[in-house]
Design a protein around this motif. Structure first.
Motif, PDB file in Angstrom:
ATOM      1  N   TRP A 126      -2.297 -13.074   0.822  1.00  0.00           N
ATOM      2  CA  TRP A 126      -1.825 -11.940   1.391  1.00  0.00           C
ATOM      3  C   TRP A 126      -2.522 -10.813   0.234  1.00  0.00           C
ATOM      4  CZ3 TRP A 126       1.079 -10.608   5.480  1.00  0.00           C
ATOM      5  CH2 TRP A 126       1.786 -11.446   6.158  1.00  0.00           C
ATOM      6  N   ARG A 127      -2.720  -9.833   0.671  1.00  0.00           N
ATOM      7  CA  ARG A 127      -3.333  -8.630  -0.261  1.00  0.00           C
ATOM      8  C   ARG A 127      -2.631  -7.222   0.601  1.00  0.00           C
ATOM      9  NH1 ARG A 127      -9.176  -7.003  -0.165  1.00  0.00           N
ATOM     10  NH2 ARG A 127      -9.825  -6.816   1.840  1.00  0.00           N
ATOM     11  N   THR A 128      -2.562  -6.420  -0.533  1.00  0.00           N
ATOM     12  CA  THR A 128      -2.383  -4.976   0.281  1.00  0.00           C
ATOM     13  C   THR A 128      -3.699  -4.336  -0.061  1.00  0.00           C
ATOM     14  OG1 THR A 128      -0.014  -5.015  -0.710  1.00  0.00           O
ATOM     15  CG2 THR A 128      -1.024  -2.743  -0.296  1.00  0.00           C
ATOM     16  N   VAL A 129      -3.882  -3.370   1.133  1.00  0.00           N
ATOM     17  CA  VAL A 129      -5.191  -2.703   1.514  1.00  0.00           C
ATOM     18  C   VAL A 129      -5.011  -1.076   1.706  1.00  0.00           C
ATOM     19  CG1 VAL A 129      -7.238  -2.350   2.852  1.00  0.00           C
ATOM     20  CG2 VAL A 129      -6.129  -4.572   2.604  1.00  0.00           C
ATOM     21  N   LYS A 130      -5.765  -0.536   0.887  1.00  0.00           N
ATOM     22  CA  LYS A 130      -5.529   1.059   0.688  1.00  0.00           C
ATOM     23  C   LYS A 130      -6.691   1.672   1.583  1.00  0.00           C
ATOM     24  CE  LYS A 130      -5.750   5.292  -2.075  1.00  0.00           C
ATOM     25  NZ  LYS A 130      -5.942   5.824  -3.204  1.00  0.00           N
ATOM     26  N   SER A 131      -6.457   2.474   3.039  1.00  0.00           N
ATOM     27  CA  SER A 131      -7.276   3.121   3.458  1.00  0.00           C
ATOM     28  C   SER A 131      -7.059   4.681   3.476  1.00  0.00           C
ATOM     29  CB  SER A 131      -7.333   2.607   4.985  1.00  0.00           C
ATOM     30  OG  SER A 131      -5.986   2.931   5.739  1.00  0.00           O
TER      31      SER A 131
END
Length: 99
Positions: A39-44
């Motif tokens: 899992w990872r957190t992605v910033k857009s």
């Protein structure tokens, strides 16, 4: 790494918190279903412009979402992300805020 069975069944919010905390990364399943999960957190960042009465406003909206990558024992890869139409949502949010 945590282990064992939870006291109560996990709900979607619980699973999300554990995933973003990195506690559910690892090897899961057996046989053909054996896979590694990450899992990872992605910033857009979405940028859009609004022109009104001869003025142009540039808006930037930052958003964080989660992404799950699975790699199976046979080499098959699967990446699960949240599907969104950012530009459509940005316009809707601006119109709702102006009301």
């Amino acid at each position: 790494m945590s282990g064992g069975r939870p006291i109560t069944p996990l709900h979607g919010g619980h699973v999300g918190l554990l995933c973003t905390a990195g506690l559910l990364n690892g090897v899961f399943g057996e046989g053909k279903e054996r896979h590694i999960a990450r899992w990872r957190t992605v910033k857009s960042v979405t940028t859009f412009e609004v022109e009104e009465d001869g003025y142009k406003e540039v808006h930037r909206r930052e958003r964080f979402s989660n992404e799950l990558a699975l790699i199976y024992e046979d080499g098959q890869r699967l990446v699960l992300t949240e599907a969104r139409k950012e530009k459509e949502n940005a316009g809707r949010a601006l119109a709702a805020g102006a009301a």
